[in-house]
Structures are given as C-alpha cells and as structure tokens.
Design a protein around this motif. Structure first.
Motif, PDB file in Angstrom:
ATOM      1  N   UNK A  88      -6.903   9.183  -4.014  1.00  9.84           N
ATOM      2  CA  UNK A  88      -6.453  10.053  -5.090  1.00  9.84           C
ATOM      3  C   UNK A  88      -6.525  11.494  -4.578  1.00  9.84           C
ATOM      4  N   UNK A  89      -5.386  12.148  -4.492  1.00  5.88           N
ATOM      5  CA  UNK A  89      -5.354  13.488  -3.909  1.00  5.88           C
ATOM      6  C   UNK A  89      -4.981  14.521  -4.960  1.00  5.88           C
ATOM      7  N   UNK A  90      -5.741  15.605  -4.977  1.00  6.10           N
ATOM      8  CA  UNK A  90      -5.440  16.722  -5.858  1.00  6.10           C
ATOM      9  C   UNK A  90      -4.956  17.909  -5.044  1.00  6.10           C
ATOM     10  N   UNK A 127       0.734  12.066  -7.856  1.00  2.98           N
ATOM     11  CA  UNK A 127      -0.684  11.688  -7.826  1.00  2.98           C
ATOM     12  C   UNK A 127      -1.051  10.820  -9.029  1.00  2.98           C
ATOM     13  N   UNK A 128      -0.545  11.191 -10.206  1.00  4.02           N
ATOM     14  CA  UNK A 128      -0.830  10.410 -11.406  1.00  4.02           C
ATOM     15  C   UNK A 128      -0.168   9.041 -11.327  1.00  4.02           C
ATOM     16  N   UNK A 129       1.021   8.980 -10.748  1.00  3.29           N
ATOM     17  CA  UNK A 129       1.698   7.686 -10.595  1.00  3.29           C
ATOM     18  C   UNK A 129       0.896   6.765  -9.689  1.00  3.29           C
ATOM     19  N   UNK A 130       0.376   7.296  -8.592  1.00  2.00           N
ATOM     20  CA  UNK A 130      -0.443   6.477  -7.699  1.00  2.00           C
ATOM     21  C   UNK A 130      -1.701   6.002  -8.410  1.00  2.00           C
ATOM     22  N   UNK A 181       0.845  -1.189   0.000  1.00  2.00           N
ATOM     23  CA  UNK A 181       0.000   0.000   0.000  1.00  2.00           C
ATOM     24  C   UNK A 181       0.881   1.239   0.000  1.00  2.00           C
ATOM     25  N   UNK A 182       0.501   2.215  -0.818  1.00  2.00           N
ATOM     26  CA  UNK A 182       1.199   3.494  -0.895  1.00  2.00           C
ATOM     27  C   UNK A 182       0.347   4.573  -0.244  1.00  2.00           C
ATOM     28  N   UNK A 183       0.981   5.412   0.571  1.00  2.00           N
ATOM     29  CA  UNK A 183       0.253   6.511   1.206  1.00  2.00           C
ATOM     30  C   UNK A 183       1.099   7.774   1.170  1.00  2.00           C
ATOM     31  N   UNK A 184       0.410   8.893   1.183  1.00  2.00           N
ATOM     32  CA  UNK A 184       1.095  10.172   1.245  1.00  2.00           C
ATOM     33  C   UNK A 184       0.765  11.061   0.062  1.00  2.00           C
ATOM     34  N   UNK A 185       0.824  12.375   0.272  1.00  2.00           N
ATOM     35  CA  UNK A 185       0.522  13.333  -0.786  1.00  2.00           C
ATOM     36  C   UNK A 185       1.709  13.516  -1.717  1.00  2.00           C
ATOM     37  N   UNK A 186       1.505  14.322  -2.751  1.00  2.00           N
ATOM     38  CA  UNK A 186       2.583  14.621  -3.687  1.00  2.00           C
ATOM     39  C   UNK A 186       2.084  15.561  -4.760  1.00  2.00           C
ATOM     40  N   UNK A 208      -4.198  -0.835  -8.016  1.00  2.00           N
ATOM     41  CA  UNK A 208      -4.600  -2.154  -8.499  1.00  2.00           C
ATOM     42  C   UNK A 208      -3.431  -3.108  -8.388  1.00  2.00           C
ATOM     43  N   UNK A 209      -2.264  -2.619  -8.774  1.00  2.00           N
ATOM     44  CA  UNK A 209      -1.056  -3.406  -8.555  1.00  2.00           C
ATOM     45  C   UNK A 209      -0.567  -3.200  -7.127  1.00  2.00           C
TER      46      UNK A 209
END
Length: 430
Positions: free
Chosen positions: A217-219, A202-205, A192-197, A210-211
């Motif tokens: 999804x943060x904007x 954001x697009x990478x997350x 699991x990935x967490x954290x803003x950016x 799914x993988x």
C-alpha cells in the motif's frame, strides 16, 4: 526549531469513486473500461493493447540517447534484482530418518505492472516493476500506462518493451487496475499487481487486495534527511525539494543536530522554491508537510528519524554508515553526500517502490521476492518415522480437540506398527 506542518484540503470521495468503477468493471468488463477511459483520459482507441508493430514504431521514434539510458538503468535494476534472487535458495533437509522437508520459491504466473502517467511519465516505474518481475521468472507480465493528454507516452512504452513486458496496454487509472485484477474479455487477469499510482490507484489496489496480490500500500512520496554540522545546507535544501515535487502531499523532513545547518537549509529552500519549475507541487508540499526538527545530538537525530519510519532516509552526517546500526525503520537508506534519493528513484538499481505512511515498521519495498511464492513440501519415506509422527500427532491434536486430525496420525501408527484403533473397532484391519 520546527516548521509548522499544516493539512491539505480534502479532495473528492476517492473511496466512493473507486468502489463504483471496480464494481462496474466487474459487471460490464471491457465496455465499462472503455467508458471510464474515455471519461477520465479522453482515450478510446480501437484496442487498448499495443500490437508488436505499433510498439516497434513507437520505440523507433524515441531519441537514441533516451533508449541507451533506459537500457543502462534497466541493466542496473536487473543486476541488483538478480543478486536478490541469488540470495534465495531452495532447499531440502532430512529432519528425521526418512522425513524430508523442502522449500521452493515459485514465481507467480502473471503479474500486472502499473506505470503512472498523468503529469509525470514515470518511466522508471517500468524498470522497477517489469524488469524485477522478469528476473523473478514471471512468465506473463501485463503492463499498463495511461496516455498523457491524449498522446502516447513513447519513452514509457519503450521502457516497458525493453524491460520485457509481454503485453502493453495504453490504459490508466482505476479502470486499468480493475481490468488487470478482475480480468475482462480482452485482458486476462493477473495474480499480483505492482507499481505506484495516485490516490485512486492506491485505493483500488487496497480494495482489490485479497482477490489479487499487491506489492504494498503506497501513499505520497516521503523524504527524511538526517544531517549534522558537516552537512552542506544547500544540498540538504535541494534534496528536500527533489522529493517534495512528487506532489502537494509529499512530506519533506529534516532532522538535524546543528541549528546552523537547519537554519541555512531553510533559507535555501525558501530561496529555491519560487523558481522551481515544479513549485506548484513542491510549494504546497513544503508548506503543509515540511518539517525541520533540531536535536541535541546526532544519535538523537537518528532516533527521531527512526520514529517516522519514512520511505526515503538520506543521511548527511560525518559517519553516515552509523545509520545501519542505529536505524531499523525505513524504506531505503541513502548514505552520504555523494548519494541522493533521486538516484534510487531513477537510476542506481535498487527498487523505488517503497513503503510509506509508517509502513516501513513492518515491510520493505518491492523486490524480486515479491513476485515469488515461497512454498514448502513434505515427504515421509520411513515407516518408523511415520509411526513416531503419527503417535505425536494423535496426542497433539487431541489436546486441541481435533479428533479427525488425531485419527490421521493414528491410522499410520496402526498400519505400520500395529497400534490399536479403539475408535475403529471392526472397521480397520492393518
């Protein structure tokens, strides 16, 4: 009264850049990670992972007041996360004689915590991602943060370490997120990935979801203030700009039932902006994404605010707790003049990773439960109950034309109660 909200100019093709980097990291692993780190951050150390002695040296160089403050904030975050964890209960119930159904909350095995750098070293994001994961019981937390202009962000590294990160990497951007999600020879993948950016992170997350699991999804950061005639216009203005400084695309909205307060707040914003050190971000944010909406009543203001489903909703009214009853679409509420969104961002203890762009309609923010998998188990120890369930399963499955499912029920009824099996004549003898 409403200030016009313009549109920000388009940047480079974020999706194309992100897709290229992810594919390259998947194909070439560490080699690609190093190339992109050197390209984007001018950073290519012998190892991206900090060794214990390096961490110890970095932490020792951080001002003691900063360390004490980090510990205080992390205690606040940890205490609230533990309360959240205590609200979740494993349970087992006997629904029929000898039929046991249960639920367990199991932490993911590995989490990746991304802590942004760039212009702002977002130290607080280490608290929100790493502390919360550790309270949830995640055994391995790998934390990444980029160098800042070629320098080690010492306070961020200290925060990651004190929060309990098991691995700390000085690595940022899409290459960091891709390495955590996909794994390389030197960075084991996470669950699991967490954290803003930024937009690229954001697009990478989004692409990797799914993988690997993600928090949300943060904007761009958002603030919406609901105010009435009792609000202090100066505080309204200061608080609007406190969030506008996050970036030039950060919406700052005032919904107010008092035209007097609205006009005064607008005048203060315009007076404060020129001397704000972060005006290069806050100015465009207010110009392009700032809004002031005046309503006839405070209840109407609450309704209008709810329609935005904003990330942060600050309530500066005579009865701020009415928002708890009248609003349901928001990332987090900040009630009353003594409370501000910046407290939530930095120190108070609730998590600052929150839904944006209307996502508050269907999700809350990052919390201890995000690092947990809520799973179920079943056990039938009574043959009589299994017969009852088997006959029911046979009938229910055949309505849906799932003959194989039906037969799984049939064989229990046959073995435990002698029910005939016409579809297995001569093949099965209970």
């Amino acid at each position: 009264m409403k200030t016009p909200a313009g549109s920000a100019g388009k940047g480079p093709d974020v999706a194309e850049v992100v897709a290229t980097v992810i594919a390259d990291v998947e194909a070439r692993g560490d080699e690609a990670v190093r190339e992109y780190s050197e390209k984007f951050d001018n950073w290519s150390p012998p190892s991206f992972r900090l060794e214990p002695e390096q961490i110890e040296r970095i932490v020792a160089g951080v001002d003691r007041q900063v360390i004490d403050d980090i510990r205080t904030v992390q205690r606040n975050v940890g205490d609230f996360a533990r309360r959240q964890l205590e609200s979740l209960h494993d349970f087992e119930v006997e629904t029929l004689p000898g039929v046991y159904l249960g639920q367990r909350s199991i932490p993911v095995s590995a989490a990746g915590a991304y802590v942004p750098g760039g212009r702002y070293p977002l130290v607080a994001s280490a608290h929100m991602t790493v502390v919360t994961a550790k309270v949830a019981g995640v055994p391995r937390v790998a934390a990444c943060t980029p160098p800042i202009r070629g320098e080690v962000p010492a306070a961020t590294v200290a925060a990651m370490h004190l929060a309990g990160a098991d691995e700390i990497y000085l690595l940022g951007g899409v290459q960091a997120v891709a390495a955590l999600a996909l794994g390389t020879s030197s960075i084991a993948k996470v669950d699991l990935l967490a954290g803003p950016g930024n937009a690229y992170v954001a697009e990478a997350k989004r692409r990797l979801f799914g993988r690997v699991g993600i928090d949300l999804f943060a904007g761009p950061t958002e603030i919406l203030i609901v105010a009435d005639d009792t609000a202090d216009p100066f505080i309204v203005a200061v608080d609007l700009l406190s969030q506008a400084e996050h970036g030039p695309d950060s919406p700052a909205i005032l919904v107010c039932s008092s035209e007097r307060v609205a006009r005064a707040a607008l005048a203060h914003v315009e007076a404060l902006l020129p001397d704000l050190p972060t005006n290069d971000y806050a100015g465009p944010a207010w110009r392009d994404h700032g809004q002031i909406i005046v309503t006839d009543t405070t209840d109407e203001a609450f309704a209008v605010a709810d329609g935005f489903a904003a990330e942060h909703v600050q309530v500066l009214t005579a009865e701020p707790r009415r928002a708890l009853a009248l609003m349901h679409d928001y990332g987090a509420l900040f009630l009353g003049e003594a409370t501000c969104v910046s407290y939530g961002d930095k120190v108070i203890g609730t998590n600052h990773t929150l839904p944006t762009r209307g996502a508050a309609r269907y999700t809350g923010g990052l919390w201890v439960g995000k690092y947990l998998k809520t799973v179920t188990y079943q056990e039938v120890t009574s043959r009589e109950s299994s017969v009852e369930l088997g006959r029911l399963c046979g009938r229910a499955a055949r309505v849906e034309l799932f003959e194989g499912h039906a037969r799984s029920g049939d064989v229990r009824a046959a073995k435990y109660a002698g029910d005939p099996l016409p579809w297995a004549a001569g093949q099965y003898n209970a």
